[in-house]
Design a protein around this motif. Structure first.
Motif, mmCIF file in Angstrom:
data_model
loop_
_atom_site.group_PDB
_atom_site.id
_atom_site.type_symbol
_atom_site.label_atom_id
_atom_site.label_comp_id
_atom_site.label_asym_id
_atom_site.label_seq_id
_atom_site.Cartn_x
_atom_site.Cartn_y
_atom_site.Cartn_z
ATOM 1 N N ARG A 1 0.830 -1.212 0.000
ATOM 2 C CA ARG A 1 0.000 0.000 0.000
ATOM 3 C C ARG A 1 0.862 1.258 0.000
ATOM 4 O O ARG A 1 0.528 2.255 -0.649
ATOM 5 C CB ARG A 1 -0.953 -0.020 1.197
ATOM 6 N N ALA A 2 1.979 1.204 0.727
ATOM 7 C CA ALA A 2 2.861 2.368 0.801
ATOM 8 C C ALA A 2 3.471 2.683 -0.566
ATOM 9 O O ALA A 2 3.523 3.850 -0.982
ATOM 10 C CB ALA A 2 3.962 2.124 1.831
ATOM 11 N N LEU A 3 3.906 1.659 -1.279
ATOM 12 C CA LEU A 3 4.507 1.882 -2.591
ATOM 13 C C LEU A 3 3.463 2.352 -3.602
ATOM 14 O O LEU A 3 3.762 3.180 -4.470
ATOM 15 C CB LEU A 3 5.203 0.614 -3.080
ATOM 16 N N ASP A 4 2.254 1.837 -3.496
ATOM 17 C CA ASP A 4 1.169 2.325 -4.358
ATOM 18 C C ASP A 4 0.932 3.819 -4.137
ATOM 19 O O ASP A 4 0.676 4.567 -5.094
ATOM 20 C CB ASP A 4 -0.127 1.553 -4.076
ATOM 21 N N GLN A 5 1.007 4.242 -2.887
ATOM 22 C CA GLN A 5 0.752 5.649 -2.553
ATOM 23 C C GLN A 5 1.765 6.583 -3.203
ATOM 24 O O GLN A 5 1.437 7.720 -3.538
ATOM 25 C CB GLN A 5 0.783 5.846 -1.033
ATOM 26 N N VAL A 6 3.014 6.121 -3.367
ATOM 27 C CA VAL A 6 4.057 7.012 -3.902
ATOM 28 C C VAL A 6 4.449 6.657 -5.325
ATOM 29 O O VAL A 6 5.438 7.173 -5.859
ATOM 30 C CB VAL A 6 5.301 7.005 -2.980
ATOM 31 N N GLY A 7 3.686 5.765 -5.958
ATOM 32 C CA GLY A 7 3.891 5.483 -7.373
ATOM 33 C C GLY A 7 5.100 4.633 -7.708
ATOM 34 O O GLY A 7 5.635 4.722 -8.827
ATOM 35 N N VAL A 8 5.542 3.791 -6.773
ATOM 36 C CA VAL A 8 6.645 2.878 -7.055
ATOM 37 C C VAL A 8 6.060 1.551 -7.535
ATOM 38 O O VAL A 8 5.231 0.941 -6.844
ATOM 39 C CB VAL A 8 7.527 2.648 -5.808
ATOM 40 N N GLU A 9 6.500 1.101 -8.702
ATOM 41 C CA GLU A 9 6.007 -0.164 -9.249
ATOM 42 C C GLU A 9 6.603 -1.331 -8.469
ATOM 43 O O GLU A 9 7.785 -1.323 -8.124
ATOM 44 C CB GLU A 9 6.387 -0.273 -10.722
ATOM 45 N N TRP A 10 5.782 -2.347 -8.200
ATOM 46 C CA TRP A 10 6.249 -3.496 -7.428
ATOM 47 C C TRP A 10 5.691 -4.787 -8.020
ATOM 48 O O TRP A 10 4.717 -4.780 -8.769
ATOM 49 C CB TRP A 10 5.830 -3.374 -5.955
#
Length: 339
Positions: A27-36
């Protein structure tokens, strides 16, 4: 930038703190636009490993040989391994060697708090170590004014019952023996502990505690996150008597749900949780009983809003920014070392 979030044995660890931490990372990476991705076969710029199992260490070593930067998440310490399962203290020295071997296989480490960072630095690991909270999804723990909550009916409580709740594994380190003893001392209040551990894996005194038959003591096992959320909302005190943590995700959940919190006074909380300011602390059964009665009978001030601020400082969005910064720094450092 694309990141592999690798967590071995999610079928076993999904309900654990490590499993929750990975869901928070997503969820944190989704919030800042980092692809995972969670697929090890995909091409990525960096690997973020959450587990200390054999495949995890092998993946870290293989990735570094291929020049792919590795962030190893230090969720575990020797200190929180002790007083957990059968024979844990006896094998703690071997566990420490394995732990260090895993952590040394990364290009850097992330650990949830400055306290756990200090512990790991004392192991002699020569890697950059970042303190970054596991984070909390504040929106999930907001109580909608119109939502009907039937938590008390579901677990057989009366409308005027005063409820003390806790969450965690059934292990001595979590303070479960004290929880049961307080239920004995305070029969006028209801005590409920969410979580589960196979009783075959714990010492006899823990088995005996969990099997204690009292009308005010309840061990319902694991429940889904929505049920647990209503328990935070509807209980009267969240009691977290753990002796050792690297952070304590369930503690952040209780604070995010605006619950009054009583914790053991241990070093990890120094500098961010203050007795009488945002939580209540004690370090003995007598102290716990005194503070708990004060909370339940409203003789002590309500600290829920101050506690909520602690959770707010560790929101998912802030964690995402911190993770992105750590990833970029690590990629840059590894690339420079290749030259």
């Amino acid at each position: 930038m694309k990141v592999l979030l690798y967590t071995e044995a999610m079928n076993l660890l999904g309900k654990s703190g490590v499993g929750k931490a990975r869901s928070h990372q997503i969820r944190a990476l989704d919030q800042v636009g980092v692809e995972w991705t969670i697929d090890p076969k995909e091409q990525v710029d960096l690997i973020h490993i959450n587990t200390i199992l054999p495949k995890s260490r092998r993946l870290a070593r293989k990735a570094r040989k291929q020049g792919i930067p590795v962030v190893y998440h230090a969720h575990s310490t020797v200190e929180d391994f002790k007083n957990s399962y059968l024979c844990a203290n006896a094998v703690a020295p071997l566990f420490k060697k394995w732990l260090c071997s895993c952590y040394q296989s990364g290009d850097c480490l992330i650990t949830p708090t400055p306290y756990s960072k200090r512990l790991i630095e004392n192991y002699g690991i020569e890697k950059p170590i970042y303190a970054c909270s596991n984070g909390i999804d504040l929106s999930f723990y907001e109580k909608p004014p119109s939502e009907k909550v039937d938590f008390r009916k579901q677990f057989g409580f009366l409308p005027d019952d005063k409820i003390v709740m806790s969450v965690g594994l059934w292990i001595e380190r979590k303070g479960i023996l004290d929880f049961v003893e307080l239920a004995k001392r305070m029969p006028e209040y209801q005590f409920i502990w969410f979580g589960y551990t196979s009783l075959w894996s714990v010492p006899p005194k823990v088995r005996k505690a969990v099997r204690t038959k009292l009308p005010n003591l309840h061990f319902p096992g694991y429940v889904d996150s929505a049920v647990l959320r209503t328990a935070y909302w509807e209980s009267d005190c969240f009691f977290f008597p753990t002796y050792e943590e690297t952070e304590g995700i369930v503690l952040l959940e209780a604070l995010a749900a605006r619950q009054n919190v009583l914790i053991r006074d241990i070093p990890i909380y120094e500098g961010w949780l203050e007795d009488g300011k945002n939580v209540y602390k004690a370090d003995s059964l007598a102290g716990f009983e005194e503070k708990m009665r004060g909370i339940l009978e409203k003789r002590l001030p309500d600290l829920t809003e101050a506690g909520y601020q602690i959770a707010q400082d560790r929101c998912i969005e802030a964690v995402g920014e911190k993770l992105r910064s750590i990833y970029l720094e690590t990629i840059e450092r590894v690339n420079q070392n290749k030259k």
